[in-house]
Every structure is written in C-alpha cells, then in structure tokens.
Design an enzyme around this catalytic site. Structure first.
Site, PDB file in Angstrom:
ATOM      1  N   SER A   1      -6.020   4.778   5.614  1.00  0.00           N
ATOM      2  CA  SER A   1      -5.553   4.369   7.009  1.00  0.00           C
ATOM      3  C   SER A   1      -4.160   3.812   6.785  1.00  0.00           C
ATOM      4  O   SER A   1      -3.249   4.077   7.564  1.00  0.00           O
ATOM      5  CB  SER A   1      -6.552   3.126   7.623  1.00  0.00           C
ATOM      6  OG  SER A   1      -6.445   2.080   6.699  1.00  0.00           O
ATOM      7  N   GLU A   2      -3.663   3.331   5.573  1.00  0.00           N
ATOM      8  CA  GLU A   2      -2.620   2.860   5.286  1.00  0.00           C
ATOM      9  C   GLU A   2      -2.212   2.950   4.044  1.00  0.00           C
ATOM     10  O   GLU A   2      -2.896   2.892   2.888  1.00  0.00           O
ATOM     11  CB  GLU A   2      -2.098   1.484   5.811  1.00  0.00           C
ATOM     12  CG  GLU A   2      -1.221   1.301   6.875  1.00  0.00           C
ATOM     13  CD  GLU A   2      -2.383   1.127   8.265  1.00  0.00           C
ATOM     14  OE1 GLU A   2      -1.907   1.308   9.114  1.00  0.00           O
ATOM     15  OE2 GLU A   2      -3.521   0.841   7.722  1.00  0.00           O
ATOM     16  N   THR A   3      -0.891   3.337   3.457  1.00  0.00           N
ATOM     17  CA  THR A   3      -0.660   3.357   2.297  1.00  0.00           C
ATOM     18  C   THR A   3       0.861   2.143   2.190  1.00  0.00           C
ATOM     19  O   THR A   3       1.547   2.478   2.995  1.00  0.00           O
ATOM     20  CB  THR A   3      -0.045   4.708   1.743  1.00  0.00           C
ATOM     21  OG1 THR A   3      -1.140   5.623   1.604  1.00  0.00           O
ATOM     22  CG2 THR A   3       0.822   4.427   0.206  1.00  0.00           C
TER      23      THR A   3
END
Length: 288
Positions: free
Chosen positions: A45-47
C-alpha cells in the site's frame, strides 16, 4: 546500484498482520521516477523513502531526515503506518540513538519517539464537518448499501469522507461487510472525496470490549481498494470520536482482514499522538 529495503508490519506485534510498508534508505533525493518505480515494484500500500538531508548525515546518529510516501500508483501527502515503519527501521535496525526523530514531509515536520514497546507518532489532527447526504448518496450506497448511517462527516484537509454506521451494529457487521471499493470511482460525483472511512462506536461489553471505536478505510482513488490499518485516517477519526465520546485518550481497532490496534492521545497543541507496535519481517537490498 543497491538500496537497503525493509518490510515492516505496522500497528501490530505479530508478523503478517497489521499494515505492511516497505522502507528504503536513500543517501540523497533520488529522481521522482525511481521512487515510483520502486513503490510499484514493492507493490505494498505504501513504500516509505527515508533520505539524508545533508552530506554528513548518518542513519544511526542524525535525528532529522526527509521522508516521502508512494503507493504503487502515486505519491501521497501523509501516511501514518509507513511513518511508523520508517521510525522502526531507524530505531530497531539502524540503532538510532536519538530519543525523538523528526521527518520533513509534505505534511510538515512529523516526530516519532519510542515509549516502551510502542512507537508514538506526532501527527496533525484533522477536523470534520457535517456532510449533506444527498451530495454523496450514490457513494454511500456503493459503500454500505442499505445499512443505517448514523452520521456523515467530511474532512476537507484530507478529502476523506467519514461514514458512521448505526450504534445498533456490532463489530462483526463492519468486519463482514463486503465492499466493492472499485465502484466508488464511478459513484463519487463531487470530485472532492479521495478516501472513505467506515466507522462504528466500540462496545463496552462482549468479547471485543476495550476499543472505543472501530473502522475500515478505502482509497481506490490512490490505487488502494482497502488499507489494512491507516494512521492518517485516525488523524481524522481521533477528532471525531474525541468530540463524540468526550475523551482524549482512546484505543482504536481497524478491523480489516489483517487488523491492527492504535493508541490515541489528543494533545493540547491541536495535534494527536498515535502509537502502535511493529514487526519487521524482511531485510534486504534492491539491486539494479
């Protein structure tokens, strides 16, 4: 070229639950295109990208770093769970010696500190305002069908729509709700909504007692059908439920399939402390 990369499950102390984020350590501000390519490759979902701000900075000794967050589709202005993950990499893997870390981000300066087995994030607190149902009726229908909606709020700062379901519903109803978030894109006609929060008042009795409120979060506009545990959504939920419950200290549970717990404390300076635990599940290098 090699870039150190880690996967951290945030808002949980158990591997493979909570919300996973990838964290990369950058010596300098790599080009935009590379950030996005890596985030797409990691496909979480996020880096989070932690970068040194000055040539002499050190991941172990410095206390201030740049921080950016990318989904597989684009950059986002705030991500709580990936900030928790970033702080975990610095505190637990890099053995950073500072009591407080400061991140320079698109949402201003964010601070993280360790308190026992939790990491505490100092985040902005976002207010919500009453939202007229008719304006978003099609979106509400797509989200919860014919379920009873008790309250409807909008957060203009974050473009999040908060949908409070009736207090008559149990947590299991929210957990089992089948949501086709892809349909939100065509149902949202106003152009002002970029995230939908479904929330429910906690139950003071029964097997899940102890949580003040529950939630789920959907952001197909950012390429995220459902986010497992969302710090930024709780920066909105905290102001709403504090007002509703008359409390400044709260315990929240986001009841996605992976699930996660957040400890909330509203501060006197108009911000909110959101604390969570972490589990580090992967350490390695990107090589290209």
């Amino acid at each position: 070229m090699q870039i150190p990369v880690f996967t951290v499950d945030a808002f949980t102390n158990r591997p493979f639950s909570g919300n996973p984020a990838a964290v990369c350590l950058l010596e300098n501000d790599s080009d935009e295109d590379l950030h996005q390519k890596i985030a797409t490759e990691m496909n979480l979902s996020e880096t989070a990208f932690i970068r040194k701000l000055h040539p002499g900075d050190d991941f172990t000794k410095s206390s201030c770093f740049g921080l950016r967050w990318f989904t597989p589709a684009n950059e986002v202005p705030l991500c709580g769970h990936a900030t928790l993950a970033a702080a975990a990499v610095l505190f637990h893997i890099q053995k950073n010696t500072n009591s407080v870390l400061t991140f320079v981000t698109l949402s201003g300066e964010l601070k993280a500190r360790q308190v026992e087995d939790h990491i505490v994030l100092d985040l902005p607190l976002y207010l919500t305002y009453p939202q007229v149902l008719q304006e978003v009726a099609e979106l509400i229908q797509a989200a919860v069908g014919d379920m009873i909606v008790q309250d409807l709020r909008y957060s203009p700062d974050t473009k999040k729509l908060l949908v409070r379901l009736s207090d008559a519903y149990e947590r299991s109803v929210l957990e089992e709700l089948q949501v086709s978030a892809q349909h939100f894109l065509s149902a949202e006609k106003t152009g002002k909504v970029k995230g939908v929060i479904l929330t429910l008042k906690g139950n003071s009795s029964g097997k899940h007692k102890g949580h003040d409120f529950y939630s789920r979060y959907f952001a197909p506009w950012y390429g995220l059908l459902e986010d497992p545990v969302t710090g930024s959504a709780h920066a909105v939920l905290s102001s709403y439920w504090s007002e509703q419950l008359g409390k400044k200290e709260m315990l929240a549970f986001q009841c996605s399939r992976r699930g996660g717990e957040l400890k909330i404390s509203l501060r006197n300076d108009g911000r909110v402390d959101i604390a969570g635990q972490i589990a580090i599940v992967l350490k390695g290098n990107l090589t290209f």
